[in-house]
Design a protein around this motif. Sequence first.
Motif, PDB file in Angstrom:
ATOM      1  N   GLN A  17     -57.403  -9.622  17.490  1.00 16.33           N
ATOM      2  CA  GLN A  17     -57.554  -9.510  16.037  1.00 16.33           C
ATOM      3  C   GLN A  17     -56.225  -9.617  15.300  1.00 16.33           C
ATOM      4  OE1 GLN A  17     -59.482  -5.939  14.729  1.00 16.33           O
ATOM      5  NE2 GLN A  17     -59.357  -6.496  12.578  1.00 16.33           N
ATOM      6  N   THR A  18     -55.202  -8.934  15.775  1.00 14.97           N
ATOM      7  CA  THR A  18     -53.903  -8.991  15.105  1.00 14.97           C
ATOM      8  C   THR A  18     -53.323 -10.395  15.170  1.00 14.97           C
ATOM      9  OG1 THR A  18     -53.505  -6.665  15.642  1.00 14.97           O
ATOM     10  CG2 THR A  18     -51.595  -7.971  14.995  1.00 14.97           C
ATOM     11  N   ALA A  19     -53.473 -11.056  16.315  1.00 12.73           N
ATOM     12  CA  ALA A  19     -52.969 -12.425  16.457  1.00 12.73           C
ATOM     13  C   ALA A  19     -53.715 -13.365  15.516  1.00 12.73           C
ATOM     14  CB  ALA A  19     -53.097 -12.891  17.901  1.00 12.73           C
ATOM     15  N   ILE A  40     -39.908  -9.915  10.986  1.00 16.11           N
ATOM     16  CA  ILE A  40     -40.956  -9.096  11.596  1.00 16.11           C
ATOM     17  C   ILE A  40     -41.348  -7.946  10.677  1.00 16.11           C
ATOM     18  CG2 ILE A  40     -41.427  -7.492  13.491  1.00 16.11           C
ATOM     19  CD1 ILE A  40     -39.959  -9.402  15.320  1.00 16.11           C
ATOM     20  N   GLU A  41     -40.373  -7.357  10.010  1.00 16.65           N
ATOM     21  CA  GLU A  41     -40.665  -6.253   9.106  1.00 16.65           C
ATOM     22  C   GLU A  41     -41.602  -6.692   7.977  1.00 16.65           C
ATOM     23  OE1 GLU A  41     -37.548  -7.193   9.977  1.00 16.65           O
ATOM     24  OE2 GLU A  41     -36.945  -5.506  11.244  1.00 16.65           O
ATOM     25  N   THR A  42     -41.387  -7.895   7.462  1.00 13.19           N
ATOM     26  CA  THR A  42     -42.234  -8.436   6.400  1.00 13.19           C
ATOM     27  C   THR A  42     -43.652  -8.645   6.908  1.00 13.19           C
ATOM     28  OG1 THR A  42     -40.343  -9.553   5.406  1.00 13.19           O
ATOM     29  CG2 THR A  42     -42.531 -10.344   4.766  1.00 13.19           C
ATOM     30  N   LEU A  43     -43.774  -9.236   8.078  1.00 13.28           N
ATOM     31  CA  LEU A  43     -45.093  -9.479   8.655  1.00 13.28           C
ATOM     32  C   LEU A  43     -45.826  -8.175   8.921  1.00 13.28           C
ATOM     33  CD1 LEU A  43     -44.072 -12.294  11.144  1.00 13.28           C
ATOM     34  CD2 LEU A  43     -45.378 -12.567   9.027  1.00 13.28           C
ATOM     35  N   ALA A  44     -45.134  -7.204   9.498  1.00 14.04           N
ATOM     36  CA  ALA A  44     -45.759  -5.911   9.789  1.00 14.04           C
ATOM     37  C   ALA A  44     -46.230  -5.234   8.504  1.00 14.04           C
ATOM     38  CB  ALA A  44     -44.789  -5.009  10.547  1.00 14.04           C
ATOM     39  N   SER A  45     -45.432  -5.321   7.469  1.00 20.00           N
ATOM     40  CA  SER A  45     -45.809  -4.735   6.188  1.00 20.00           C
ATOM     41  C   SER A  45     -47.012  -5.447   5.585  1.00 20.00           C
ATOM     42  CB  SER A  45     -44.617  -4.801   5.227  1.00 20.00           C
ATOM     43  OG  SER A  45     -44.997  -4.379   3.946  1.00 20.00           O
ATOM     44  N   SER A  50     -47.779  -2.453  13.157  1.00 20.43           N
ATOM     45  CA  SER A  50     -46.438  -2.142  13.657  1.00 20.43           C
ATOM     46  C   SER A  50     -45.677  -3.407  14.044  1.00 20.43           C
ATOM     47  CB  SER A  50     -46.537  -1.230  14.883  1.00 20.43           C
ATOM     48  OG  SER A  50     -47.136  -1.930  15.957  1.00 20.43           O
ATOM     49  N   ARG A  51     -44.371  -3.260  14.128  1.00 20.67           N
ATOM     50  CA  ARG A  51     -43.519  -4.371  14.571  1.00 20.67           C
ATOM     51  C   ARG A  51     -43.904  -4.818  15.969  1.00 20.67           C
ATOM     52  NH1 ARG A  51     -37.542  -4.429  13.133  1.00 20.67           N
ATOM     53  NH2 ARG A  51     -37.600  -5.099  15.270  1.00 20.67           N
ATOM     54  N   SER A  52     -44.190  -3.854  16.854  1.00 14.66           N
ATOM     55  CA  SER A  52     -44.540  -4.206  18.236  1.00 14.66           C
ATOM     56  C   SER A  52     -45.864  -4.972  18.293  1.00 14.66           C
ATOM     57  CB  SER A  52     -44.582  -2.972  19.136  1.00 14.66           C
ATOM     58  OG  SER A  52     -45.523  -2.044  18.657  1.00 14.66           O
ATOM     59  N   SER A  53     -46.809  -4.638  17.426  1.00 12.80           N
ATOM     60  CA  SER A  53     -48.072  -5.390  17.377  1.00 12.80           C
ATOM     61  C   SER A  53     -47.824  -6.820  16.920  1.00 12.80           C
ATOM     62  CB  SER A  53     -49.069  -4.720  16.431  1.00 12.80           C
ATOM     63  OG  SER A  53     -49.521  -3.511  16.981  1.00 12.80           O
ATOM     64  N   ILE A  54     -46.938  -6.987  15.957  1.00 10.23           N
ATOM     65  CA  ILE A  54     -46.598  -8.338  15.482  1.00 10.23           C
ATOM     66  C   ILE A  54     -45.936  -9.130  16.600  1.00 10.23           C
ATOM     67  CG2 ILE A  54     -45.115  -9.654  13.902  1.00 10.23           C
ATOM     68  CD1 ILE A  54     -47.598  -8.493  12.550  1.00 10.23           C
ATOM     69  N   LYS A  55     -45.014  -8.516  17.319  1.00 10.96           N
ATOM     70  CA  LYS A  55     -44.339  -9.216  18.420  1.00 10.96           C
ATOM     71  C   LYS A  55     -45.333  -9.645  19.489  1.00 10.96           C
ATOM     72  CE  LYS A  55     -39.806  -7.054  18.019  1.00 10.96           C
ATOM     73  NZ  LYS A  55     -38.822  -6.170  18.670  1.00 10.96           N
ATOM     74  N   ARG A  56     -46.257  -8.738  19.870  1.00 15.47           N
ATOM     75  CA  ARG A  56     -47.259  -9.090  20.878  1.00 15.47           C
ATOM     76  C   ARG A  56     -48.156 -10.217  20.381  1.00 15.47           C
ATOM     77  NH1 ARG A  56     -47.390  -3.525  21.561  1.00 15.47           N
ATOM     78  NH2 ARG A  56     -49.233  -3.342  20.237  1.00 15.47           N
ATOM     79  N   ALA A  57     -48.599 -10.121  19.133  1.00 22.39           N
ATOM     80  CA  ALA A  57     -49.477 -11.145  18.559  1.00 22.39           C
ATOM     81  C   ALA A  57     -48.759 -12.483  18.499  1.00 22.39           C
ATOM     82  CB  ALA A  57     -49.938 -10.711  17.169  1.00 22.39           C
ATOM     83  N   HIS A  58     -47.517 -12.458  18.062  1.00 28.21           N
ATOM     84  CA  HIS A  58     -46.727 -13.697  17.962  1.00 28.21           C
ATOM     85  C   HIS A  58     -46.563 -14.327  19.346  1.00 28.21           C
ATOM     86  CE1 HIS A  58     -43.753 -16.390  16.170  1.00 28.21           C
ATOM     87  NE2 HIS A  58     -43.119 -16.251  17.319  1.00 28.21           N
ATOM     88  N   ASN A  59     -46.237 -13.514  20.347  1.00 28.78           N
ATOM     89  CA  ASN A  59     -46.058 -14.034  21.704  1.00 28.78           C
ATOM     90  C   ASN A  59     -47.357 -14.627  22.243  1.00 28.78           C
ATOM     91  OD1 ASN A  59     -43.344 -13.385  21.770  1.00 28.78           O
ATOM     92  ND2 ASN A  59     -43.687 -11.393  22.735  1.00 28.78           N
ATOM     93  N   LEU A  60     -48.501 -14.027  21.909  1.00 30.90           N
ATOM     94  CA  LEU A  60     -49.784 -14.566  22.329  1.00 30.90           C
ATOM     95  C   LEU A  60     -50.035 -15.934  21.695  1.00 30.90           C
ATOM     96  CD1 LEU A  60     -52.533 -14.190  23.791  1.00 30.90           C
ATOM     97  CD2 LEU A  60     -53.349 -13.104  21.688  1.00 30.90           C
TER      98      LEU A  60
END
Length: 108
Positions: A17-19, A40-45, A50-60
């Motif tokens: 879902q986050t991805a 990443i901060e902009t995307l998370a906001s 969270s930033r970590s959710s954005i990083k995981r989603a981006h990597n996926l």
Amino acid sequence: MSAIALSWVASIKVGNQTAKQLLQFYASHNFNRPGFEFKIETLASQLETSRSSIKRAHNLLVEKELIKKEARYSSDGRQLPSSIFLNIPQAFVDNFFNNEGGGVPPKE
């Protein structure tokens, strides 16, 4: 281009879902620019996560080859936010125009 990008995102399964939300965010900001940058901060906001959710989603999204990222650096060598490119298949774009904005034609 964002209408094509948003139609493409709506037509695919991402598996997270986050991805999917991140891909929709990228698609909605994909007008008149081949590459774009977000911190990443902009995307998370914006996505209220969270930033970590954005990083995981981006990597996926990178792993599934739905997006491509290119590292960018300033003239003094500092890393800048990466440029993001959507990997919209050319066949999808062609079908979008052939079907007057309808994206992939229905299966017969």
